[in-house]
Design a protein around this motif. Sequence first.
Motif, mmCIF file in Angstrom:
data_model
loop_
_atom_site.group_PDB
_atom_site.id
_atom_site.type_symbol
_atom_site.label_atom_id
_atom_site.label_comp_id
_atom_site.label_asym_id
_atom_site.label_seq_id
_atom_site.Cartn_x
_atom_site.Cartn_y
_atom_site.Cartn_z
ATOM 1 N N PHE A 79 7.727 9.982 11.436
ATOM 2 C CA PHE A 79 7.050 9.851 10.051
ATOM 3 C C PHE A 79 5.905 9.242 9.953
ATOM 4 O O PHE A 79 5.169 9.363 9.079
ATOM 5 N N THR A 80 5.644 8.231 10.816
ATOM 6 C CA THR A 80 4.627 7.345 10.856
ATOM 7 C C THR A 80 3.297 8.296 11.198
ATOM 8 O O THR A 80 2.008 7.686 10.988
ATOM 9 N N LEU A 81 3.445 9.777 11.366
ATOM 10 C CA LEU A 81 2.211 10.413 11.630
ATOM 11 C C LEU A 81 1.533 10.614 10.057
ATOM 12 O O LEU A 81 0.145 11.104 10.009
ATOM 13 N N TYR A 82 2.090 10.086 9.144
ATOM 14 C CA TYR A 82 1.571 10.361 7.714
ATOM 15 C C TYR A 82 1.251 8.787 7.301
ATOM 16 O O TYR A 82 1.107 8.704 6.196
ATOM 17 N N ALA A 83 0.866 8.014 8.127
ATOM 18 C CA ALA A 83 0.392 6.614 7.774
ATOM 19 C C ALA A 83 -0.808 6.826 7.180
ATOM 20 O O ALA A 83 -1.867 7.569 7.489
ATOM 21 N N GLU A 84 -0.940 6.005 5.905
ATOM 22 C CA GLU A 84 -2.319 5.973 5.274
ATOM 23 C C GLU A 84 -2.812 4.729 5.601
ATOM 24 O O GLU A 84 -2.218 3.530 5.360
ATOM 25 N N ARG A 86 -6.666 3.498 5.106
ATOM 26 C CA ARG A 86 -7.536 3.119 4.769
ATOM 27 C C ARG A 86 -7.647 1.824 3.746
ATOM 28 O O ARG A 86 -8.700 1.211 3.617
ATOM 29 N N LYS A 87 -6.730 1.584 3.258
ATOM 30 C CA LYS A 87 -6.766 0.358 2.290
ATOM 31 C C LYS A 87 -5.821 -0.742 3.107
ATOM 32 O O LYS A 87 -4.845 -0.483 3.548
ATOM 33 N N GLY A 88 -6.458 -1.840 3.190
ATOM 34 C CA GLY A 88 -5.739 -2.987 3.885
ATOM 35 C C GLY A 88 -5.367 -2.831 5.316
ATOM 36 O O GLY A 88 -6.025 -2.008 5.846
ATOM 37 N N ASN A 89 -4.654 -3.626 5.750
ATOM 38 C CA ASN A 89 -4.152 -3.585 7.230
ATOM 39 C C ASN A 89 -2.863 -3.388 7.571
ATOM 40 O O ASN A 89 -2.465 -2.916 8.574
ATOM 41 N N ARG A 90 -1.858 -3.057 6.461
ATOM 42 C CA ARG A 90 -0.680 -2.621 6.743
ATOM 43 C C ARG A 90 -0.531 -1.073 6.142
ATOM 44 O O ARG A 90 -0.773 -0.764 5.012
ATOM 45 N N PRO A 91 -0.152 -0.063 7.137
ATOM 46 C CA PRO A 91 -0.129 1.274 6.887
ATOM 47 C C PRO A 91 0.900 1.422 5.622
ATOM 48 O O PRO A 91 1.834 0.893 5.674
ATOM 49 N N SER A 92 0.620 2.471 4.887
ATOM 50 C CA SER A 92 1.626 2.886 3.797
ATOM 51 C C SER A 92 2.162 4.394 4.324
ATOM 52 O O SER A 92 1.330 4.986 4.736
#
Length: 151
Positions: A79-84, A86-92
């Motif tokens: 599922f981490t292939l869909y990490a966002e 752009r904002k901050g340092n923690r992927p969403s």
Amino acid sequence: MRVVLQRVNDASVSVKGQIIGKINHGIVLLVGFTKGDTSAQIDYLVHKIVNARIFEDSEGKMNLNLKQIHGQILSISQFTLYAETRKGNRPSFTQAQKPEMALINYDEFNKKLREQGVIVETGKFGADMKVQLVNDGPVTIIYEESAVEKK
């Protein structure tokens, strides 16, 4: 749907120290689903992956597909292939498909790969997995097919 394909000499996946999937010559697929992914995306990517001419022929050119070399697949849900990022340092991961639906799609994807006459080993959906592989080439290709109409 996103798939990261890596051509490998061999690969394995383990959970809690136990190998649960192992292949020889073939490909490792890291597979992720997003909101709206359906059988249409699965069918398209199964066709693209099984028929990808990424293996060398007798002249050293990438002209052969997985079935022609009798290769195998190790399919890993990710599922981490869909990490966002752009904002901050923690992927969403809000763009990743909900686990209940992603599991259904992952099982369908692997079933359709097998229906193409390919040996498919898998990881365990949702588990903490350790993947080992010997990348061949290296050859790494990213496939993406969206349910959203392209502009």
